[in-house]
Design a protein around this motif. Structure first.
Motif, PDB file in Angstrom:
ATOM      1  N   ASN A 624       0.806  -1.230   0.000  1.00 49.61           N
ATOM      2  CA  ASN A 624       0.000   0.000   0.000  1.00 49.61           C
ATOM      3  C   ASN A 624       0.838   1.278   0.000  1.00 49.61           C
ATOM      4  O   ASN A 624       0.403   2.299  -0.504  1.00 49.61           O
ATOM      5  CB  ASN A 624      -1.026  -0.001   1.150  1.00 49.61           C
ATOM      6  CG  ASN A 624      -0.373  -0.071   2.503  1.00 49.61           C
ATOM      7  OD1 ASN A 624       0.758  -0.562   2.617  1.00 49.61           O
ATOM      8  ND2 ASN A 624      -1.054   0.425   3.510  1.00 49.61           N
ATOM      9  N   ILE A 625       2.051   1.212   0.556  1.00 48.03           N
ATOM     10  CA  ILE A 625       2.870   2.430   0.559  1.00 48.03           C
ATOM     11  C   ILE A 625       3.341   2.753  -0.861  1.00 48.03           C
ATOM     12  O   ILE A 625       3.211   3.889  -1.331  1.00 48.03           O
ATOM     13  CB  ILE A 625       4.072   2.288   1.513  1.00 48.03           C
ATOM     14  CG1 ILE A 625       3.552   2.160   2.956  1.00 48.03           C
ATOM     15  CG2 ILE A 625       5.019   3.484   1.381  1.00 48.03           C
ATOM     16  CD1 ILE A 625       4.633   2.003   3.998  1.00 48.03           C
ATOM     17  N   ALA A 628       0.447   3.989  -2.839  1.00 52.66           N
ATOM     18  CA  ALA A 628       0.113   5.378  -2.517  1.00 52.66           C
ATOM     19  C   ALA A 628       1.080   6.335  -3.209  1.00 52.66           C
ATOM     20  O   ALA A 628       0.687   7.393  -3.708  1.00 52.66           O
ATOM     21  CB  ALA A 628       0.124   5.591  -1.011  1.00 52.66           C
ATOM     22  N   MET A 629       2.353   5.955  -3.257  1.00 45.91           N
ATOM     23  CA  MET A 629       3.332   6.822  -3.938  1.00 45.91           C
ATOM     24  C   MET A 629       3.052   6.883  -5.429  1.00 45.91           C
ATOM     25  O   MET A 629       3.143   7.949  -6.054  1.00 45.91           O
ATOM     26  CB  MET A 629       4.756   6.332  -3.666  1.00 45.91           C
ATOM     27  CG  MET A 629       5.175   6.561  -2.214  1.00 45.91           C
ATOM     28  SD  MET A 629       6.939   6.404  -1.918  1.00 45.91           S
ATOM     29  CE  MET A 629       7.189   4.662  -2.038  1.00 45.91           C
ATOM     30  N   ASN A 632      -0.078   9.079  -5.802  1.00 45.05           N
ATOM     31  CA  ASN A 632      -0.082  10.462  -5.339  1.00 45.05           C
ATOM     32  C   ASN A 632       1.181  11.253  -5.616  1.00 45.05           C
ATOM     33  O   ASN A 632       1.137  12.466  -5.715  1.00 45.05           O
ATOM     34  CB  ASN A 632      -0.348  10.495  -3.830  1.00 45.05           C
ATOM     35  CG  ASN A 632      -1.649   9.833  -3.477  1.00 45.05           C
ATOM     36  OD1 ASN A 632      -2.698  10.265  -3.926  1.00 45.05           O
ATOM     37  ND2 ASN A 632      -1.580   8.769  -2.706  1.00 45.05           N
ATOM     38  N   LYS A 633       2.305  10.562  -5.684  1.00 47.64           N
ATOM     39  CA  LYS A 633       3.552  11.304  -5.804  1.00 47.64           C
ATOM     40  C   LYS A 633       4.029  11.416  -7.251  1.00 47.64           C
ATOM     41  O   LYS A 633       4.669  12.391  -7.624  1.00 47.64           O
ATOM     42  CB  LYS A 633       4.649  10.644  -4.960  1.00 47.64           C
ATOM     43  CG  LYS A 633       4.288  10.481  -3.499  1.00 47.64           C
ATOM     44  CD  LYS A 633       4.244  11.800  -2.766  1.00 47.64           C
ATOM     45  CE  LYS A 633       5.529  12.031  -2.000  1.00 47.64           C
ATOM     46  NZ  LYS A 633       5.340  13.129  -1.013  1.00 47.64           N
ATOM     47  N   ASP A 640      -1.779  20.270 -16.556  1.00 47.65           N
ATOM     48  CA  ASP A 640      -1.032  21.334 -17.219  1.00 47.65           C
ATOM     49  C   ASP A 640       0.407  21.374 -16.703  1.00 47.65           C
ATOM     50  O   ASP A 640       1.003  22.443 -16.587  1.00 47.65           O
ATOM     51  CB  ASP A 640      -1.739  22.685 -17.012  1.00 47.65           C
ATOM     52  CG  ASP A 640      -1.369  23.695 -18.101  1.00 47.65           C
ATOM     53  OD1 ASP A 640      -0.562  23.344 -18.983  1.00 47.65           O
ATOM     54  OD2 ASP A 640      -1.880  24.829 -18.059  1.00 47.65           O
ATOM     55  N   ASP A 641       0.930  20.199 -16.394  1.00 52.13           N
ATOM     56  CA  ASP A 641       2.311  20.071 -15.949  1.00 52.13           C
ATOM     57  C   ASP A 641       3.117  19.632 -17.178  1.00 52.13           C
ATOM     58  O   ASP A 641       2.861  18.576 -17.757  1.00 52.13           O
ATOM     59  CB  ASP A 641       2.355  19.023 -14.822  1.00 52.13           C
ATOM     60  CG  ASP A 641       3.746  18.471 -14.562  1.00 52.13           C
ATOM     61  OD1 ASP A 641       4.714  18.956 -15.181  1.00 52.13           O
ATOM     62  OD2 ASP A 641       3.864  17.540 -13.744  1.00 52.13           O
ATOM     63  N   ASN A 642       4.050  20.489 -17.585  1.00 52.01           N
ATOM     64  CA  ASN A 642       4.706  20.241 -18.875  1.00 52.01           C
ATOM     65  C   ASN A 642       5.466  18.928 -18.932  1.00 52.01           C
ATOM     66  O   ASN A 642       5.496  18.280 -19.971  1.00 52.01           O
ATOM     67  CB  ASN A 642       5.632  21.402 -19.226  1.00 52.01           C
ATOM     68  CG  ASN A 642       4.826  22.612 -19.688  1.00 52.01           C
ATOM     69  OD1 ASN A 642       3.714  22.456 -20.196  1.00 52.01           O
ATOM     70  ND2 ASN A 642       5.357  23.801 -19.485  1.00 52.01           N
ATOM     71  N   SER A 718      -6.770  23.706 -16.544  1.00 53.13           N
ATOM     72  CA  SER A 718      -5.538  22.925 -16.636  1.00 53.13           C
ATOM     73  C   SER A 718      -5.805  21.611 -17.349  1.00 53.13           C
ATOM     74  O   SER A 718      -5.026  21.174 -18.197  1.00 53.13           O
ATOM     75  CB  SER A 718      -4.988  22.622 -15.241  1.00 53.13           C
ATOM     76  OG  SER A 718      -4.714  23.811 -14.571  1.00 53.13           O
ATOM     77  N   ARG A 837      -8.563  15.322  -5.362  1.00 56.05           N
ATOM     78  CA  ARG A 837      -7.992  14.047  -4.985  1.00 56.05           C
ATOM     79  C   ARG A 837      -8.667  13.600  -3.698  1.00 56.05           C
ATOM     80  O   ARG A 837      -8.829  14.383  -2.780  1.00 56.05           O
ATOM     81  CB  ARG A 837      -6.500  14.273  -4.763  1.00 56.05           C
ATOM     82  CG  ARG A 837      -5.707  13.058  -4.664  1.00 56.05           C
ATOM     83  CD  ARG A 837      -4.291  13.350  -5.026  1.00 56.05           C
ATOM     84  NE  ARG A 837      -3.827  14.628  -4.451  1.00 56.05           N
ATOM     85  CZ  ARG A 837      -2.598  15.055  -4.654  1.00 56.05           C
ATOM     86  NH1 ARG A 837      -1.759  14.383  -5.385  1.00 56.05           N
ATOM     87  NH2 ARG A 837      -2.205  16.189  -4.123  1.00 56.05           N
ATOM     88  N   MET A 838      -9.085  12.380  -3.667  1.00 58.22           N
ATOM     89  CA  MET A 838      -9.722  11.892  -2.434  1.00 58.22           C
ATOM     90  C   MET A 838      -8.645  11.448  -1.456  1.00 58.22           C
ATOM     91  O   MET A 838      -7.645  10.898  -1.828  1.00 58.22           O
ATOM     92  CB  MET A 838     -10.647  10.716  -2.743  1.00 58.22           C
ATOM     93  CG  MET A 838     -11.900  11.140  -3.475  1.00 58.22           C
ATOM     94  SD  MET A 838     -12.949  12.208  -2.494  1.00 58.22           S
ATOM     95  CE  MET A 838     -13.697  11.010  -1.404  1.00 58.22           C
TER      96      MET A 838
END
Lengths: 838, 226
Positions: A624-625, A628-629, A632-633, A640-642, A718, A837-838
């Motif tokens: 799960n860690i 999650a990364m 989310n990471k 709109d992130d190039n 975006s 994001r939930m």
């Protein structure tokens, strides 16, 4: 968008108001569904031979929901088929002649004809399953190709079972040459075909070309004969009718039907009556109601008739009443599934109409009929068919945009889809260039394009681009890159429990655990993507060649330019522009997965490749860690992130370049790219292995060109900017640009954004929403559908479906009744609403 | 994309730090001028990574989630960097003017179509006078509409450094009665009312200049939000 608190409101489902008694009765009657006395339920017809069959499963291969029922449906139509008395020479004719004659016989002589109370348009029953009209020898050959060990059904199922997507030789999905059929009348078309045939040499007459033209000549008389039968009915009904004004209407209808669609229509009523019969017979000819059989720019080609009749004193409201009747007829396509659910369980039909849009010089072409049609839609809503699509562009007048925004704000699922001209035209021009047909599509005529089905851009009257025929899960290439070309999970048939052995299906791209750099991983992904594209084109060839050999549609061929000229059926590549589209599914999930591999394994080294693969094989359970990364990471497309959007473009260029390399072998149709992804992103989520973006098996995949669910945390602008960039963005320097726009997907791409109703709460906000649409014209994609929905209302609808029968929501390129779409999809629609994001 | 912070479609920059502490504050995380750690329970997977990596022993995991000891927390953000589910967020990020500018102009097409632009809000943007001034100057030079949302508590330098680059000031006067103002916001409003008077003079002065220059929509220069 911010706008923190939704207005507290009573949940009200929109119901139409102020309908005329005529239309109210027709509409209410329609929604009685299975309890109606009259219906357009499918009937089945046979040549009476023991080898006969009706159901053509090739056209349903793209509907995975039907796989389990395929044999049952096939047998049911065979068993319930009624026998048609055949012409004594029937078996001496070519297949196109047999099919044309058989369908005409059923439509004109066998199918009952009725006119509902008050209806102003004739043409009721058209859902038919007709005999394949094959000889015993032909039927045997087809049977082997379809049902054999390596037959089409087995290969289709294998492809789908293993998560590649689906493919099928699907009917519809084109815009017939309605404008030409109205201008010439069937008399003109018939004359042209006959002259063409008479000009053939004796040898040619005996060839396939001769048979095809004879079949088309037979088909070209079907509308005349059917209209004559309806004309008789109108007169008989008029004789019995007591009510004076209805009696006059019936006499009038009888007169109209004795002229059109054989003669060219003059009045608006005649034109709409012609259009309906011409359209409805396409659905009969193909034995499948309404799968993307689209109308094109109806407000343009019907306008001269509208203008004429208004000038001659037609009451504008009466003109709209004719249109409303037309609307009701289009909805009866759903009677084919009347006993399996409420009207339109999957909303799988798309009789699309196109409104407004630019002309040759970029000026807007909207006219009084555009507005009349929009008013009709507004008055009739919620209703499913025909599905309207409004074309917007830089010069769309404020008046039209005001009307559009008003209608969106007053509805739940927007009553239409928006198509964006500049981006779309850029795609069409690219198509002309990449397919080597700049004589047919170029800067001078690309503005004439129109969408079919949901949002798939094509040219009009001469184009079949098979826009839902190939649906490819790009994500499969990520899976294969992670396994060196094998399925990650073993496939176990849910019905038989039989497990398929894991084999080296794709190219062997090596053990990814040894890849030292991200570029090595990308290389493996690239090779697997090329394999996917080739695989689906090979598979399609199997279906396409069967259809070409056994399933001609001579009536439809009369309405598609190129078929008569070449003497080739539309199913054999007769259309001037003959393409097959690969619609990529799982795009954002794929991009996000590649971004996650790069981020987790190479850039941040948060895990090893081995750990990632183990987690995916375990479906993220006990990881799960890391999951999650990944969720989310890692960077995501849609913000709109190039960095992320550059990856999106890289993925886009790779698969689209590959797609242009292929043509069908049997029919010479060029493959072209698009992104529709109908409802597959939901169902295939249960088939495809867990993905590196953190998605577990069983969760939905991404939909068309939309960012993954919950990924668009930076809001709708975006989100839209990312979509525009993924299509190629803007550039004045590229030779492929049109007015500075680039578009790698000539078919276009489905983009859905859901807004909370608070975005429309005041006049000032509506102005801002208009500006958002103008901004979208600059920065966004080819097609946008908008849901204005309050998530609380949807949750209430889940609890009390009986109160929300008519609640329409946008799924992807189509509306569906919320209460009819199944719990998983309902939850997904609610999840889309959060924009966070939930 | 914001539709609530001024005309048209806007992007809003929330600055950290505010001299007031209104009871109804919408953005309480922006009151402190320092970066702060914030825990979002719905995102937390309870993995305990944050507790392990915190160099200040400020975090603990309990049945109800992650507890932050504000006395120990230095706002270093290490926990947020390591949190796999972004349940711990460091509110308050350092931005350079140029980088922020690049981010802000991404929605330019929407600003142009809606007569929208950028709004600096907070917190109280005027506290970071130099930074906001430079940002607005750069945006204005690009022809982008600029707005500043203020509570009215600011220094004299704000006029020249910020307002001279703003197309619109949203002057958010919370309460006219100073006693009530103090009760609800923790601070009296003498300076705020005084600033308001000076704003009026500033408008008059600028009004004159603008007329001489012959441009600008003068009456929208200041809009009070009451």
């Amino acid at each position: 968008m911010s706008g923190s608190s939704a207005l507290k409101q009573e949940f009200k489902i929109r119901e139409p108001e102020g309908l005329t008694p005529r239309i109210k009765w027709l509409r209410d009657y329609y929604f009685k569904g299975a309890s109606r006395n009259w219906s357009n339920e499918t009937t089945s017809w046979s040549t009476g031979t023991p080898w006969d069959a009706q159901y053509n499963e090739l056209t349903f291969y793209i509907v995975p929901e039907t796989y389990a029922l395929m044999q049952t449906i096939y047998s049911s139509y065979r068993l319930s088929a009624r026998t048609v008395d055949l012409h004594k020479d029937f078996w001496t004719w070519t297949l196109p002649e047999r099919r044309a004659w058989f369908n005409r016989e059923v439509m004109v002589k066998y199918l009952p004809k009725e006119i509902l109370p008050g209806d102003l348009i004739a043409g009721g029953r058209f859902n038919i399953m007709t005999s394949h009209c094959l000889t015993e020898k032909e039927a045997k050959a087809r049977h082997k190709l379809v049902h054999g060990r390596s037959g089409s059904r087995a290969m289709m199922k294998k492809f789908h079972d293993h998560g590649y997507g689906n493919s099928g030789a699907t009917s519809g999905h084109l815009i017939p040459g309605h404008e030409r059929a109205l201008k010439l009348g069937w008399k003109g078309i018939h004359k042209e075909l006959t002259e063409r045939y008479n000009n053939l040499s004796d040898k040619e007459k005996k060839s396939e070309k001769g048979g095809q033209l004879r079949g088309m000549i037979i088909a070209s008389k079907m509308p005349r004969d059917l209209a004559a039968a309806y004309a008789d009915l109108c007169r008989t009904m008029a004789g019995r009718e007591q009510e004076k004004s209805r009696k006059e209407e019936l006499i009038q209808m009888g007169d109209i039907l004795s002229r059109v669609p054989w003669e060219a229509p003059v009045t608006f009523h005649e034109a709409v009556q012609s259009l309906w019969l011409n359209h409805m017979l396409v659905m009969s000819d193909e034995n499948y109601p309404g799968p993307g059989v689209s109308f094109g720019r109806m407000d343009q080609y019907l306008f001269p008739y509208w203008e004429y009749s208004i000038r001659k004193g037609m009451d504008r409201e009466f003109g709209k009443e004719i249109l409303r009747c037309f609307w009701m007829h289009a909805n009866t396509a759903y009677d084919s599934m009347i006993r399996t659910g409420n009207q339109g369980i999957t909303a799988g039909f798309g009789q699309l109409i196109t409104l407004a849009g630019c002309g040759a010089d970029g000026e807007d072409l909207s006219n009084d009929l555009t507005y009349a049609i929009l008013e009709v839609i507004d008055e009739m809503s919620p209703i499913l068919e025909p599905k309207p699509n409004v074309r917007l562009h830089r010069k769309t007048p404020d008046e039209l945009l005001d009307k559009v925004v008003d209608m969106i704000s007053g509805s739940q699922g927007a009553p239409f889809l928006l198509n964006f001209d500049e981006r779309s035209i850029a795609g069409m021009i690219l198509e002309g260039r990449r397919a080597g047909i700049t004589d047919l599509i170029n800067e001078k005529n690309a503005w004439e394009y129109a969408p079919v089905g949901c949002l798939e851009n094509t040219m009009v009257g001469n184009d079949r681009s098979g826009t839902v025929d190939n649906n490819l899960n790009l994500l499969k290439a990520v899976e294969l890159a992670l396994t060196g070309g094998k399925d990650m999970n073993q496939f176990i048939d849910p019905i038989t429990g039989k497990a398929d052995k894991i084999k080296q299906d794709g190219p062997s791209t090596g053990d990814p655990r040894r890849f030292k750099t991200f570029e090595e991983f990308w290389r493996a992904y690239e090779i697997q993507t090329k394999y996917l594209v080739k695989k689906i084109t090979d598979l399609y060839e199997q279906f396409e060649s069967i259809r070409a050999e056994f399933h001609p549609t001579p009536y439809l061929s009369c309405l598609v330019k190129g078929c008569a000229e070449k003497g080739v059926d539309v199913t054999r590549g007769g259309a001037e522009i003959s393409m097959a589209t690969i619609e990529a599914v799982t795009y954002a999930t794929t991009v996000d997965s590649i971004l996650a591999v790069k981020y987790l394994v190479y850039d941040k080294k948060l895990c090893t490749m081995d750990e990632l693969i183990t987690a995916l094989k375990d479906n993220w359970v006990n990881h799960n860690i890391l999951q999650a990364m990944a969720k989310n990471k890692a960077p995501k497309y849609g913000r709109d992130d190039n960095e992320a959007d550059d990856m999106a473009l890289r993925v886009m260029k790779l698969w689209t370049d590959e797609t242009w390399k292929y043509k069908t072998r049997s029919t010479g149709r060029q493959f072209r790219p698009g992104m529709l992804s109908w409802n597959y992103w939901a169902g295939d989520g249960y088939i495809m292995a867990a993905s590196p973006d953190g998605r577990a098996r069983g969760q939905f995949l991404s939909n068309a060109i939309c960012p993954s669910n919950g990924a668009d945390i930076n809001g709708p602008t975006s989100n839209s900017n990312s979509v525009g960039k993924a299509l190629g963005g803007k550039s004045d320097k590229s030779p492929d640009s049109f007015e500075g726009y680039l578009n790698l997907l000539p078919n276009g791409a489905s983009h859905t954004i859901t807004f909370n109703p608070s975005i429309m709460k005041s006049a000032e906000h509506r102005e801002k929403f208009k500006a958002f649409l103008r901004g979208y014209i600059e920065n966004g994609g080819t097609a946008l559908q908008i849901n204005i929905l309050d998530p609380e209302m949807l949750r209430d609808a889940q609890k009390h479906p009986e109160d929300y029968r008519h609640l329409l929501v946008r799924i992807t390129g189509y509306n569906a009744y919320f209460t009819g779409i199944g719990r998983e999809l309902q939850d997904e629609v609610i999840a889309r609403l959060s924009h966070s994001r939930m | 994309m914001s539709t609530e912070d001024g005309p048209g479609i806007r992007t809003t920059v929330f600055m950290k730090g505010c001299p007031l502490s209104c009871r109804w504050c919408h953005n309480p995380e922006s009151i402190s001028p320092l970066p702060e750690i914030h825990w979002l329970g719905v995102r937390c997977i309870g993995c305990g990574t944050c507790v392990k990596v915190c160099p200040h022993k400020a975090l603990s995991l309990s049945g109800s989630g992650v507890k932050i000891d504000r006395n120990l927390c230095a706002g270093c953000g290490i926990c947020s960097e390591h949190c796999p589910s972004t349940a711990l967020e460091l509110l308050g990020k350092k931005w350079g003017v140029d980088k922020l500018f690049e981010e802000l102009i991404k929605d330019r097409a929407y600003f142009e179509k809606s007569s929208g632009g950028i709004t600096v809000s907070g917190g109280e943007g005027t506290l970071q006078t130099k930074f906001v001034g430079r940002l607005l100057k750069k945006l204005k030079a690009e022809g982008i509409h600029t707005a500043v949302d203020t509570c009215g508590l600011f220094n004299d330098s704000v006029f020249d450094e910020i307002f001279s680059h703003a197309d619109l000031v949203l002057y958010d006067l919370k309460e006219i009665d100073s006693k009530l103002h103090k009760e609800f916001t923790g601070s009296g409003n003498e300076r705020i009312l005084d600033n308001l008077t000076r704003c009026c003079e500033y408008i008059k002065e600028l009004h004159g200049k603008r007329i001489l220059k012959g441009s600008g929509n003068l009456f929208r220069l200041f809009r009070m939000v009451l």
